[in-house]
Scaffold this motif. Structure first.
Motif, PDB file in Angstrom:
ATOM      1  N   LEU A  55       0.821  -1.215   0.000  1.00 29.74           N
ATOM      2  CA  LEU A  55       0.000   0.000   0.000  1.00 29.74           C
ATOM      3  C   LEU A  55       0.853   1.262   0.000  1.00 29.74           C
ATOM      4  CD1 LEU A  55      -2.728  -1.221   2.523  1.00 29.74           C
ATOM      5  CD2 LEU A  55      -2.776  -1.299   0.011  1.00 29.74           C
ATOM      6  N   GLN A  56       1.395   1.574  -1.173  1.00 29.52           N
ATOM      7  CA  GLN A  56       2.225   2.763  -1.283  1.00 29.52           C
ATOM      8  C   GLN A  56       1.424   4.030  -1.044  1.00 29.52           C
ATOM      9  OE1 GLN A  56       3.963   3.370  -5.191  1.00 29.52           O
ATOM     10  NE2 GLN A  56       2.175   2.533  -6.220  1.00 29.52           N
ATOM     11  N   GLU A  57       0.101   3.960  -1.182  1.00 29.46           N
ATOM     12  CA  GLU A  57      -0.711   5.142  -0.915  1.00 29.46           C
ATOM     13  C   GLU A  57      -0.615   5.581   0.544  1.00 29.46           C
ATOM     14  OE1 GLU A  57      -3.770   1.691  -1.155  1.00 29.46           O
ATOM     15  OE2 GLU A  57      -1.864   2.273  -2.101  1.00 29.46           O
ATOM     16  N   GLU A  58      -0.323   4.625   1.447  1.00 30.62           N
ATOM     17  CA  GLU A  58      -0.219   5.004   2.860  1.00 30.62           C
ATOM     18  C   GLU A  58       1.028   5.841   3.125  1.00 30.62           C
ATOM     19  OE1 GLU A  58      -2.876   1.433   4.871  1.00 30.62           O
ATOM     20  OE2 GLU A  58      -0.739   1.554   5.345  1.00 30.62           O
ATOM     21  N   SER A  59       2.154   5.475   2.527  1.00 34.12           N
ATOM     22  CA  SER A  59       3.344   6.321   2.690  1.00 34.12           C
ATOM     23  C   SER A  59       3.211   7.602   1.872  1.00 34.12           C
ATOM     24  CB  SER A  59       4.618   5.559   2.323  1.00 34.12           C
ATOM     25  OG  SER A  59       4.565   5.036   1.018  1.00 34.12           O
ATOM     26  N   ALA A  60       2.476   7.552   0.753  1.00 36.82           N
ATOM     27  CA  ALA A  60       2.239   8.764  -0.034  1.00 36.82           C
ATOM     28  C   ALA A  60       1.426   9.779   0.766  1.00 36.82           C
ATOM     29  CB  ALA A  60       1.511   8.415  -1.330  1.00 36.82           C
ATOM     30  N   TYR A  61       0.463   9.304   1.550  1.00 37.76           N
ATOM     31  CA  TYR A  61      -0.324  10.197   2.414  1.00 37.76           C
ATOM     32  C   TYR A  61       0.611  10.918   3.384  1.00 37.76           C
ATOM     33  CZ  TYR A  61      -4.077  11.751   5.556  1.00 37.76           C
ATOM     34  OH  TYR A  61      -4.951  12.512   6.323  1.00 37.76           O
ATOM     35  N   LEU A  62       1.541  10.169   3.987  1.00 38.31           N
ATOM     36  CA  LEU A  62       2.499  10.784   4.901  1.00 38.31           C
ATOM     37  C   LEU A  62       3.361  11.812   4.171  1.00 38.31           C
ATOM     38  CD1 LEU A  62       3.726   7.685   6.954  1.00 38.31           C
ATOM     39  CD2 LEU A  62       1.867   9.277   7.498  1.00 38.31           C
ATOM     40  N   GLY A  63       3.692  11.516   2.908  1.00 33.32           N
ATOM     41  CA  GLY A  63       4.431  12.479   2.110  1.00 33.32           C
ATOM     42  C   GLY A  63       3.665  13.773   1.939  1.00 33.32           C
ATOM     43  N   GLY A  64       2.344  13.665   1.784  1.00 25.87           N
ATOM     44  CA  GLY A  64       1.510  14.862   1.674  1.00 25.87           C
ATOM     45  C   GLY A  64       1.505  15.672   2.961  1.00 25.87           C
ATOM     46  N   VAL A  65       1.456  14.979   4.089  1.00 28.82           N
ATOM     47  CA  VAL A  65       1.518  15.668   5.384  1.00 28.82           C
ATOM     48  C   VAL A  65       2.834  16.429   5.498  1.00 28.82           C
ATOM     49  CG1 VAL A  65       1.555  15.366   7.888  1.00 28.82           C
ATOM     50  CG2 VAL A  65      -0.001  13.976   6.490  1.00 28.82           C
ATOM     51  N   LEU A  66       3.926  15.760   5.147  1.00 34.19           N
ATOM     52  CA  LEU A  66       5.239  16.393   5.224  1.00 34.19           C
ATOM     53  C   LEU A  66       5.332  17.595   4.294  1.00 34.19           C
ATOM     54  CD1 LEU A  66       8.248  16.150   6.282  1.00 34.19           C
ATOM     55  CD2 LEU A  66       8.695  15.039   4.102  1.00 34.19           C
TER      56      LEU A  66
ATOM     57  N   GLY B  14      -0.690   4.273  -9.073  1.00 30.74           N
ATOM     58  CA  GLY B  14      -0.280   5.665  -9.201  1.00 30.74           C
ATOM     59  C   GLY B  14      -1.409   6.627  -8.905  1.00 30.74           C
ATOM     60  N   LEU B  15      -2.596   6.285  -9.344  1.00 24.86           N
ATOM     61  CA  LEU B  15      -3.762   7.142  -9.074  1.00 24.86           C
ATOM     62  C   LEU B  15      -4.091   7.157  -7.588  1.00 24.86           C
ATOM     63  CD1 LEU B  15      -5.933   6.074 -12.131  1.00 24.86           C
ATOM     64  CD2 LEU B  15      -4.917   8.334 -11.770  1.00 24.86           C
ATOM     65  N   LYS B  16      -3.990   5.988  -6.950  1.00 24.23           N
ATOM     66  CA  LYS B  16      -4.230   5.933  -5.507  1.00 24.23           C
ATOM     67  C   LYS B  16      -3.161   6.722  -4.750  1.00 24.23           C
ATOM     68  CE  LYS B  16      -4.475   1.509  -4.679  1.00 24.23           C
ATOM     69  NZ  LYS B  16      -4.651   0.306  -3.822  1.00 24.23           N
ATOM     70  N   GLY B  17      -1.911   6.613  -5.207  1.00 24.12           N
ATOM     71  CA  GLY B  17      -0.839   7.355  -4.557  1.00 24.12           C
ATOM     72  C   GLY B  17      -1.050   8.850  -4.658  1.00 24.12           C
ATOM     73  N   ARG B  18      -1.470   9.332  -5.831  1.00 24.14           N
ATOM     74  CA  ARG B  18      -1.753  10.753  -6.016  1.00 24.14           C
ATOM     75  C   ARG B  18      -2.883  11.199  -5.104  1.00 24.14           C
ATOM     76  NH1 ARG B  18      -4.022  13.756 -10.511  1.00 24.14           N
ATOM     77  NH2 ARG B  18      -5.494  12.057 -10.854  1.00 24.14           N
ATOM     78  N   ALA B  19      -3.961  10.412  -5.063  1.00 25.71           N
ATOM     79  CA  ALA B  19      -5.106  10.765  -4.225  1.00 25.71           C
ATOM     80  C   ALA B  19      -4.697  10.860  -2.754  1.00 25.71           C
ATOM     81  CB  ALA B  19      -6.218   9.732  -4.396  1.00 25.71           C
ATOM     82  N   ALA B  20      -3.883   9.914  -2.320  1.00 25.06           N
ATOM     83  CA  ALA B  20      -3.450   9.893  -0.919  1.00 25.06           C
ATOM     84  C   ALA B  20      -2.555  11.083  -0.603  1.00 25.06           C
ATOM     85  CB  ALA B  20      -2.722   8.589  -0.624  1.00 25.06           C
ATOM     86  N   TYR B  21      -1.632  11.401  -1.492  1.00 21.45           N
ATOM     87  CA  TYR B  21      -0.732  12.531  -1.280  1.00 21.45           C
ATOM     88  C   TYR B  21      -1.525  13.829  -1.146  1.00 21.45           C
ATOM     89  CZ  TYR B  21       2.774  16.098  -2.459  1.00 21.45           C
ATOM     90  OH  TYR B  21       3.589  17.214  -2.481  1.00 21.45           O
ATOM     91  N   VAL B  22      -2.427  14.051  -2.075  1.00 25.89           N
ATOM     92  CA  VAL B  22      -3.238  15.267  -2.023  1.00 25.89           C
ATOM     93  C   VAL B  22      -4.070  15.307  -0.742  1.00 25.89           C
ATOM     94  CG1 VAL B  22      -5.070  16.581  -3.147  1.00 25.89           C
ATOM     95  CG2 VAL B  22      -3.300  15.486  -4.542  1.00 25.89           C
ATOM     96  N   ALA B  23      -4.631  14.159  -0.360  1.00 19.42           N
ATOM     97  CA  ALA B  23      -5.424  14.109   0.866  1.00 19.42           C
ATOM     98  C   ALA B  23      -4.580  14.437   2.088  1.00 19.42           C
ATOM     99  CB  ALA B  23      -6.064  12.729   1.015  1.00 19.42           C
ATOM    100  N   GLY B  24      -3.324  13.935   2.102  1.00 22.42           N
ATOM    101  CA  GLY B  24      -2.438  14.244   3.214  1.00 22.42           C
ATOM    102  C   GLY B  24      -2.131  15.728   3.308  1.00 22.42           C
ATOM    103  N   VAL B  25      -1.928  16.371   2.140  1.00 21.49           N
ATOM    104  CA  VAL B  25      -1.699  17.818   2.122  1.00 21.49           C
ATOM    105  C   VAL B  25      -2.919  18.554   2.669  1.00 21.49           C
ATOM    106  CG1 VAL B  25      -1.322  19.833   0.646  1.00 21.49           C
ATOM    107  CG2 VAL B  25      -0.060  17.721   0.195  1.00 21.49           C
TER     108      VAL B  25
ATOM    109  N   VAL C 140      -0.341  -5.152   2.161  1.00 21.29           N
ATOM    110  CA  VAL C 140       0.686  -4.866   3.156  1.00 21.29           C
ATOM    111  C   VAL C 140       0.827  -3.356   3.258  1.00 21.29           C
ATOM    112  CG1 VAL C 140       3.080  -5.198   3.847  1.00 21.29           C
ATOM    113  CG2 VAL C 140       1.926  -6.974   2.512  1.00 21.29           C
ATOM    114  N   GLY C 141       0.703  -2.812   4.500  1.00 24.28           N
ATOM    115  CA  GLY C 141       0.759  -1.363   4.651  1.00 24.28           C
ATOM    116  C   GLY C 141       1.672  -0.915   5.772  1.00 24.28           C
ATOM    117  N   LEU C 142       1.372   0.253   6.355  1.00 22.21           N
ATOM    118  CA  LEU C 142       2.208   0.856   7.381  1.00 22.21           C
ATOM    119  C   LEU C 142       2.351  -0.007   8.627  1.00 22.21           C
ATOM    120  CD1 LEU C 142       1.044   4.570   7.174  1.00 22.21           C
ATOM    121  CD2 LEU C 142       3.360   3.742   6.725  1.00 22.21           C
TER     122      LEU C 142
END
Length: 343
Positions: A142-153, A174-185, A292-294
């Motif tokens: 689940l790369q989207e979970e670390s991508a969300y953290l990237g958005g927070v950072l 890739g689409l899920k990762g983008r969505a997660a990053y933006v959501a984290g921001v 598999v995730g965080l």
């Protein structure tokens, strides 16, 4: 059509050439499949296995399976991610005697589902996939979970109030990762503007540099890149403009801490290795998607550069714990504006 085997892979001498059939008589006992026969594994990489990114990580999982589990492997790489081309190469692997065929990347979902239905006696896996069948399973780190953290950072460290996201082809991970990053921001600071772009190519450095410079011209001072070999173009632009980058898949902070403020690690090699191990153990999860995730920090985590303030790191750790324990939801869809790819 010509199929390219990486020079480094050939030099290592770790697999037969594509035209060579799998050997079956000399496998060590530890490499036997669940039925007691020697396990042969064929893998398809719709990209270059020396891209220092997603494809190489998957290849490393295959190598780990070969050396640790004693299975026989071969692979096809550098194939354009078009359904008909992927299906043809998956068919070639299945026809060549593979007991397990691994298609690395969600761009293989449709092609693998079709080919698996035609080879019911062969097991198929899509890593970072979302398809299942009687002889088909998916493994999803689940790369989207670390991508969300990237958005927070990104939201916590931007000085301009503008951050970027860059990817290539529009595959589900890739689409899920983008969505997660933006959501984290947005969850961290809704006033921060996010510029998000899918350029159509994962490996084109000239293109990725143009996109990065265009985002920087609009104020982006932190850019999250979900690219493969094309990441170098972004890194060049970051060095020229003093912009920080958030990497993905591997730990880019250890590679270049002056450019990478963080990296959204998602060790997708684990999906490849786990698939081989499960088949070898007779526990192949047909009809399932294994995630598999965080909760497994060896697989998914956000690494951060030494100059990230302690308070920011503590905030990231708290968010990561909330996600791992189900207290925070990571969205999988984005429906906002997109940043146009410059000509």
């Amino acid at each position: 059509m010509t199929h390219t085997l990486s020079r480094r892979r050939m030099a290592l001498g770790t697999a037969a050439l594509l035209a060579t059939p799998f050997l079956t008589g000399c496998a060590a006992q530890r490499g036997l499949g669940g039925d007691g026969r020697a396990l042969s594994v064929g893998a398809l990489f719709a990209g270059k296995v020396d891209d220092r990114g997603f494809m190489e990580s998957g290849w490393r999982g295959l190598e780990r399976a070969r050396t640790e589990l004693g299975v026989q492997t071969r692979f096809i790489d550098n194939i354009q991610p078009r359904k008909e081309l992927l299906a043809a190469e998956l068919t070639r692997l299945a026809s060549g005697g593979a007991g397990l065929v691994i298609a690395h990347g969600g761009q293989n979902n449709e092609a693998c589902a079709e080919v698996a239905a035609r080879f019911p006696d062969t097991k198929f896996v899509v890593t970072q996939g979302a398809v299942t069948g009687a002889n088909l399973a998916s493994y999803d780190v689940l790369q989207e979970e670390s991508a969300y953290l990237g958005g927070v950072l990104a939201a916590l460290t931007t000085r301009t109030g503008v951050v970027g996201h860059m990817s290539g082809i529009r595959v589900r991970p890739g689409l899920k990762g983008r969505a997660a990053y933006v959501a984290g921001v947005r969850a961290t600071d809704p006033k921060v503007r996010v510029l998000t772009n899918f350029s159509g190519h994962q490996d084109d450095n000239a293109l990725s540099k143009r996109v990065a410079l265009a985002q920087m011209a609009q104020g982006a001072d932190v850019i999250f890149t979900m690219l493969n070999a094309g990441r170098d173009g972004v890194t060049q632009a970051c060095r020229e403009k003093g912009t920080r980058q958030i990497g993905n898949v591997i730990d880019w902070v250890t590679v270049d801490p002056s450019v990478f403020v963080a990296s959204a690690v998602a060790d997708v090699s684990i999906g490849v290795y786990q698939a081989v191990r499960d088949v070898r153990a007779g526990t192949f999860p047909a009809g399932q998607v294994r995630k598999v995730g965080l909760a497994d920090p060896q697989a998914v985590r956000l690494t951060m550069a030494a100059d990230v303030p302690a308070a920011v790191k503590a905030r990231i750790e708290q968010v990561a714990d909330d996600i791992a324990k189900g207290r925070r939801h990571v969205p999988e869809a984005y429906d906002g504006p997109e940043f146009a790819t410059p000509a």
